[in-house]
Design an enzyme around this catalytic site. Structure first.
Site, PDB file in Angstrom:
ATOM      1  N   CYS A   2      11.585   0.269  -2.560  1.00 54.93           N
ATOM      2  CA  CYS A   2      12.911   0.725  -2.165  1.00 54.93           C
ATOM      3  C   CYS A   2      13.919   0.280  -3.217  1.00 54.93           C
ATOM      4  O   CYS A   2      13.861  -0.837  -3.723  1.00 54.93           O
ATOM      5  CB  CYS A   2      13.376   0.215  -0.812  1.00 54.93           C
ATOM      6  SG  CYS A   2      12.377   0.774   0.545  1.00 54.93           S
ATOM      7  N   ARG A  27      11.112   2.553  -7.902  1.00 53.17           N
ATOM      8  CA  ARG A  27      10.884   1.529  -6.884  1.00 53.17           C
ATOM      9  C   ARG A  27      10.423   2.123  -5.549  1.00 53.17           C
ATOM     10  O   ARG A  27      10.066   1.386  -4.621  1.00 53.17           O
ATOM     11  CB  ARG A  27      12.169   0.744  -6.651  1.00 53.17           C
ATOM     12  CG  ARG A  27      12.672   0.022  -7.868  1.00 53.17           C
ATOM     13  CD  ARG A  27      13.934  -0.734  -7.533  1.00 53.17           C
ATOM     14  NE  ARG A  27      13.665  -1.771  -6.564  1.00 53.17           N
ATOM     15  CZ  ARG A  27      13.353  -3.023  -6.871  1.00 53.17           C
ATOM     16  NH1 ARG A  27      13.278  -3.395  -8.121  1.00 53.17           N
ATOM     17  NH2 ARG A  27      13.125  -3.914  -5.938  1.00 53.17           N
ATOM     18  N   TRP A  77      10.630   3.653  -0.038  1.00 52.12           N
ATOM     19  CA  TRP A  77       9.162   3.544   0.027  1.00 52.12           C
ATOM     20  C   TRP A  77       8.883   3.124   1.458  1.00 52.12           C
ATOM     21  O   TRP A  77       9.204   2.008   1.855  1.00 52.12           O
ATOM     22  CB  TRP A  77       8.666   2.501  -0.971  1.00 52.12           C
ATOM     23  CG  TRP A  77       7.175   2.401  -1.028  1.00 52.12           C
ATOM     24  CD1 TRP A  77       6.334   3.132  -1.807  1.00 52.12           C
ATOM     25  CD2 TRP A  77       6.340   1.501  -0.281  1.00 52.12           C
ATOM     26  NE1 TRP A  77       5.029   2.753  -1.588  1.00 52.12           N
ATOM     27  CE2 TRP A  77       5.007   1.750  -0.652  1.00 52.12           C
ATOM     28  CE3 TRP A  77       6.581   0.518   0.669  1.00 52.12           C
ATOM     29  CZ2 TRP A  77       3.921   1.056  -0.110  1.00 52.12           C
ATOM     30  CZ3 TRP A  77       5.506  -0.171   1.213  1.00 52.12           C
ATOM     31  CH2 TRP A  77       4.197   0.100   0.810  1.00 52.12           C
ATOM     32  N   ASN A 103      16.417  -2.934   1.898  1.00 55.33           N
ATOM     33  CA  ASN A 103      15.104  -3.089   1.273  1.00 55.33           C
ATOM     34  C   ASN A 103      14.494  -4.346   1.881  1.00 55.33           C
ATOM     35  O   ASN A 103      15.119  -5.393   1.873  1.00 55.33           O
ATOM     36  CB  ASN A 103      15.288  -3.247  -0.247  1.00 55.33           C
ATOM     37  CG  ASN A 103      13.991  -3.552  -0.971  1.00 55.33           C
ATOM     38  OD1 ASN A 103      12.905  -3.345  -0.428  1.00 55.33           O
ATOM     39  ND2 ASN A 103      14.106  -4.031  -2.193  1.00 55.33           N
ATOM     40  N   GLY A 104      13.287  -4.223   2.430  1.00 65.37           N
ATOM     41  CA  GLY A 104      12.657  -5.384   3.059  1.00 65.37           C
ATOM     42  C   GLY A 104      12.086  -4.993   4.405  1.00 65.37           C
ATOM     43  O   GLY A 104      11.938  -3.799   4.702  1.00 65.37           O
ATOM     44  N   GLU A 496      -9.275  -3.752 -14.863  1.00 65.81           N
ATOM     45  CA  GLU A 496      -7.980  -3.140 -15.186  1.00 65.81           C
ATOM     46  C   GLU A 496      -8.141  -1.647 -15.472  1.00 65.81           C
ATOM     47  O   GLU A 496      -7.324  -0.825 -15.033  1.00 65.81           O
ATOM     48  CB  GLU A 496      -7.342  -3.896 -16.365  1.00 65.81           C
ATOM     49  CG  GLU A 496      -6.015  -3.367 -16.864  1.00 65.81           C
ATOM     50  CD  GLU A 496      -4.894  -3.353 -15.832  1.00 65.81           C
ATOM     51  OE1 GLU A 496      -5.062  -3.846 -14.720  1.00 65.81           O
ATOM     52  OE2 GLU A 496      -3.831  -2.790 -16.170  1.00 65.81           O
ATOM     53  N   LYS A 500      -6.279   1.300 -13.299  1.00 61.44           N
ATOM     54  CA  LYS A 500      -5.387   2.292 -13.917  1.00 61.44           C
ATOM     55  C   LYS A 500      -5.816   3.706 -13.516  1.00 61.44           C
ATOM     56  O   LYS A 500      -4.990   4.536 -13.166  1.00 61.44           O
ATOM     57  CB  LYS A 500      -5.399   2.199 -15.446  1.00 61.44           C
ATOM     58  CG  LYS A 500      -4.714   1.037 -16.096  1.00 61.44           C
ATOM     59  CD  LYS A 500      -3.218   1.035 -15.996  1.00 61.44           C
ATOM     60  CE  LYS A 500      -2.746   0.300 -14.778  1.00 61.44           C
ATOM     61  NZ  LYS A 500      -2.454  -1.094 -14.902  1.00 61.44           N
ATOM     62  N   GLU A 503      -5.077   4.430  -9.725  1.00 54.24           N
ATOM     63  CA  GLU A 503      -3.708   4.525  -9.228  1.00 54.24           C
ATOM     64  C   GLU A 503      -2.944   5.738  -9.742  1.00 54.24           C
ATOM     65  O   GLU A 503      -2.070   6.230  -9.046  1.00 54.24           O
ATOM     66  CB  GLU A 503      -2.911   3.240  -9.467  1.00 54.24           C
ATOM     67  CG  GLU A 503      -2.528   2.935 -10.881  1.00 54.24           C
ATOM     68  CD  GLU A 503      -1.594   1.702 -10.974  1.00 54.24           C
ATOM     69  OE1 GLU A 503      -1.682   1.012 -11.984  1.00 54.24           O
ATOM     70  OE2 GLU A 503      -0.795   1.459 -10.056  1.00 54.24           O
ATOM     71  N   HIS A 519     -27.022  -5.308  -8.798  1.00 51.66           N
ATOM     72  CA  HIS A 519     -27.145  -5.967  -7.492  1.00 51.66           C
ATOM     73  C   HIS A 519     -26.641  -5.068  -6.360  1.00 51.66           C
ATOM     74  O   HIS A 519     -26.325  -5.561  -5.284  1.00 51.66           O
ATOM     75  CB  HIS A 519     -26.391  -7.298  -7.507  1.00 51.66           C
ATOM     76  CG  HIS A 519     -26.974  -8.271  -8.477  1.00 51.66           C
ATOM     77  ND1 HIS A 519     -28.088  -9.036  -8.190  1.00 51.66           N
ATOM     78  CD2 HIS A 519     -26.655  -8.563  -9.754  1.00 51.66           C
ATOM     79  CE1 HIS A 519     -28.402  -9.784  -9.242  1.00 51.66           C
ATOM     80  NE2 HIS A 519     -27.551  -9.495 -10.220  1.00 51.66           N
ATOM     81  N   LYS A 618       6.887   0.703  -7.875  1.00 50.33           N
ATOM     82  CA  LYS A 618       6.716  -0.211  -9.004  1.00 50.33           C
ATOM     83  C   LYS A 618       6.624  -1.669  -8.580  1.00 50.33           C
ATOM     84  O   LYS A 618       5.803  -2.416  -9.081  1.00 50.33           O
ATOM     85  CB  LYS A 618       7.891  -0.009  -9.968  1.00 50.33           C
ATOM     86  CG  LYS A 618       7.864  -0.907 -11.201  1.00 50.33           C
ATOM     87  CD  LYS A 618       6.680  -0.588 -12.075  1.00 50.33           C
ATOM     88  CE  LYS A 618       6.625  -1.445 -13.319  1.00 50.33           C
ATOM     89  NZ  LYS A 618       5.265  -1.405 -13.915  1.00 50.33           N
TER      90      LYS A 618
HETATM   91  O1  M6R Z   1       5.484  -6.964 -10.782  1.00 48.41           O
HETATM   92  P1  M6R Z   1       4.120  -7.547 -10.683  1.00 48.41           P
HETATM   93  O2  M6R Z   1       3.472  -7.765 -12.000  1.00 48.41           O
HETATM   94  O3  M6R Z   1       4.104  -8.803  -9.853  1.00 48.41           O
HETATM   95  O4  M6R Z   1       3.266  -6.487  -9.900  1.00 48.41           O
HETATM   96  C1  M6R Z   1       1.965  -6.755  -9.479  1.00 48.41           C
HETATM   97  C2  M6R Z   1       1.242  -5.493  -9.090  1.00 48.41           C
HETATM   98  O5  M6R Z   1       1.878  -4.886  -8.019  1.00 48.41           O
HETATM   99  C3  M6R Z   1       1.159  -4.497 -10.253  1.00 48.41           C
HETATM  100  O6  M6R Z   1       0.548  -5.058 -11.359  1.00 48.41           O
HETATM  101  C4  M6R Z   1       0.385  -3.241  -9.828  1.00 48.41           C
HETATM  102  O7  M6R Z   1      -0.944  -3.557  -9.586  1.00 48.41           O
HETATM  103  C5  M6R Z   1       0.514  -2.158 -10.905  1.00 48.41           C
HETATM  104  N1  M6R Z   1       0.950  -0.935 -10.321  1.00 48.41           N
HETATM  105  C6  M6R Z   1      -0.766  -1.865 -11.603  1.00 48.41           C
HETATM  106  O8  M6R Z   1      -0.617  -0.911 -12.576  1.00 48.41           O
END
Ligand code: M6R
Length: 623
Positions: A2, A27, A77, A103-104, A496, A500, A503, A519, A618
């Site tokens: 948000c 956000r 969001w 927001n929250g 990682e 990527k 997502e 395994h 984000k």
């Molecule tokens: O702002 P942060 O680095 O604490 O965020 C952590 C995760 O939410 C963030 O890395 C998320 O996994 C990304 N969207 C991955 O690309």
């Protein structure tokens, strides 16, 4: 998670709010809305499901732009309540006098809603936010009826304070009231809010991106603080009405850093920015001639770090993956017992925090609720708390005992890229800083800091292969299942790469240690399944080749990320993407780049929204 923007001043608020919302859209982006107080003294509210552009079209239907110079906006969001116009913010009390963006999460919203419903209030949405708006309105009317306020006191301020005392949970809020048309009230607990201080105006936002185009002077509101803002005055207090001396600081980032420039997407821009971001991250910190690493933010904690019984690296998502790289680095190079742990798990498992434990919170935004909570928990249990954070002035950055900023510049794409590589760079510098003071020879130290300094140039070479990566990706990106496998330092990179791809392209992908595959997950391998192997030069190279053989024997298609000059790998792989040769501990900085590009090209080819993937936001500021 948000985005909030609010304005009070002498300019027309509406275009300012829309521009701010566009900057904050990363956000949260399922619905949006604005509220302003118009010339006739009424609340003018417009909300829409979808992106800010949809809200803009709705506003255009009004033909005449509202001339108000106070107002607020919100990009959502969803947490409580589905994505509908009724659930979009701003919300009002049922008298329609007070509007609120939030927001929250209001955790006790159900009890409050019951209480307010019994008092005769009628709710229209399913949100927790409407409950807070209604509560403020209810208290406002109570105070007004009792008519016992001292002259000059803002009734709205009193009502907000009283209502917030009843609330459990987290909030960053902005509130306006048609009966006090020059007053904007903002408050925070657990969700970020920054006040931009201009000439006879204030612009408040969830992050600096919406402020930087207007002023560089900001006040970071702390938890349990609020501000009463009018064009010609402002006052910051605690929720209990104790005056707080506001500290005005200067924003570091420039407006251009938030712009897309010539790139089609922020993610691509940020992938290509990595060499430069790493240069900024290491500037003044790598002293090659003196064979030294300088980390100013940790200088006061060197002793504690050197004698740490355990270092706990904590974060979520990509930041946790960087933590895992750090785990390998700190044990391998500095010989300190280290553990990378998900912040969300650490926080609630009643963790043992022994004497001499150092907890390092890793976060791009510095606002991730899980990471913040874990850091606070560790601190409360007596650990030294440090942060590796990108966003200057963020909550984690302000609450830790010390730390290191990434200086990577703003990261706007929801998929984290340059933050990951810079987090790994900082962790490498930390491992070298400590390693050299413990057991590492000057020769190895010199080799590694020279290697680290050469990363930007080497990374540029990897980036030049973007087109090759695109071609390979397009061959497989209709496949719904991918595997990413690596050993040692490359295991976190495999995780990682899978994250990527998941997502932003919605392809199911798993990352795991290459040895773990046999395994169980090997059962997944079917004819033609793409399997990305991190197969760079190193002490486990032969073992990785054996794992490749196991996949090949079952019909998997191998995409290998290998070291330049390795001709042997071609015998085992359908495709090879080469990265320059470098010490094993530095390889993640190069091998992650082709995986970022695979995700980018796959998402693009599949028609996905690269920068704003579905269901995501984000910065995750709720637990
Ligand atoms: O702002 P942060 O680095 O604490 O965020 C952590 C995760 O939410 C963030 O890395 C998320 O996994 C990304 N969207 C991955 O690309």
């Amino acid at each position: 998670m948000c985005g909030i923007v609010a304005y009070v001043g002498r300019k027309i608020a509406q275009p300012l709010l829309i521009e701010g919302l566009k900057r904050l859209e990363y956000r949260g982006y399922d619905s949006a809305g604005i509220a302003v107080i118009d010339q006739s003294g009424d609340l003018f509210i417009r909300r829409a499901v979808g992106r800010i552009s949809v809200l803009e079209s709705v506003l255009q239907q009004d033909k005449v732009q509202c001339q108000a110079s106070i107002g607020m906006g919100h990009t959502r969001w969803a947490t409580h309540g589905t994505v509908t116009e009724l659930n979009a913010h701003p919300h009002t009390d049922d008298s329609g006098h007070i509007a609120l963006v939030h927001n929250g999460i209001i955790e006790n919203y159900a009890a409050l809603k019951k209480f307010l419903t019994e008092k005769g209030h009628t709710f229209r949405s399913q949100t927790d936010t409407e409950v807070l708006a209604m509560l403020i309105g209810d208290v406002y009317n109570d105070i007004k009826a009792r008519n016992h306020l001292a002259a000059g006191t803002s009734l709205l301020q009193k009502a907000v304070q009283a209502a917030l005392h009843e609330v459990e949970g987290t909030y960053g809020i902005a509130v306006i009231c048609k009966d006090e048309p020059d007053t904007l009230i903002v408050a925070r607990k657990g969700s970020p809010l920054i006040i931009g201080v201009g000439q006879d105006e204030y612009i408040v936002a969830s992050d600096a991106s919406a402020i930087v185009g207007h002023t560089a002077q900001v006040i970071y509101l702390n938890d349990n603080e609020m501000a009463v803002l009018r064009p010609d005055s402002f006052r910051t207090t605690t929720i209990d009405d104790v005056d707080v001396h506001p500290v005005v600081t200067q924003l570091e980032n420039k407006l251009e850093e938030y712009e897309l420039g010539d790139y089609p997407h922020y993610m691509l821009k940020e992938i290509f920015e990595q060499p430069h971001a790493i240069e900024n991250c290491t500037r003044g910190r790598l002293e090659l001639r003196e064979n030294r690493v300088v980390l100013g933010g940790l200088a006061n904690f060197t002793k504690e770090l050197l004698h740490a019984r355990r270092i706990i690296l904590t974060g979520q998502g990509t930041a946790w993956h960087a933590g895992l790289v750090g785990d390998y680095l700190l044990e391998d190079l500095a010989k300190i017992v280290t553990e990378a742990t998900y912040a969300s798990e650490f926080r609630y498992r009643n963790p043992l925090v022994e004497d001499n434990t150092v907890v390092i919170a890793i976060s791009q935004s510095g606002e991730t609720a899980d990471t913040l909570a874990a850091m606070r928990e560790a601190k409360e249990k007596g650990a030294l708390s440090l942060g590796i954070v990108n966003a200057v002035g963020s909550t984690i950055a302000r609450e830790v005992d010390g730390g290191v900023y990434l200086h990577a510049g703003p990261e706007i794409g929801v998929a984290s890229t340059k933050a990951f590589t810079c987090q790994c760079v900082v962790l490498t510098m930390l491992a070298l800083y400590l390693g050299r003071r413990r057991f590492m020879s000057p020769q190895i130290h010199q080799e590694l800091i020279d290697g680290l300094a050469s990363i930007p140039e080497l990374m540029n070479r990897v980036l030049q292969q973007s087109d090759l990566v695109r071609q390979i990706t397009e061959e497989y990106c209709e496949r719904e299942n991918w595997l990413f496998l690596g050993r040692g330092y490359q295991y976190p990179v495999a995780l990682e790469g899978a994250l990527k791809l998941k997502e932003i392209s919605y392809i199911h992908a798993e990352g795991m240690p290459a040895a773990e595959m046999k395994h169980g997950p090997i059962a997944l391998i079917s004819d033609g399944m793409p399997v990305v192997f991190l197969a760079t030069r190193g002490y486990q190279y032969d073992k990785v080749i054996s794992n490749i053989e196991e996949v090949r024997a079952r019909g998997g298609k191998i995409i290998a990320v290998a070291t330049e000059g390795d001709e042997n790998i071609k015998r085992y792989s359908q495709h090879v993407i080469y990265v320059p040769d470098i010490h094993e501990s530095l390889q993640p900085l190069l091998t992650v780049v082709p995986l970022q590009l695979i995700a980018y090209h796959a998402a693009l080819h599949r028609g996905c929204n690269v920068d704003k993937p579905r269901n995501l936001a984000k910065s995750v500021t709720v637990e």
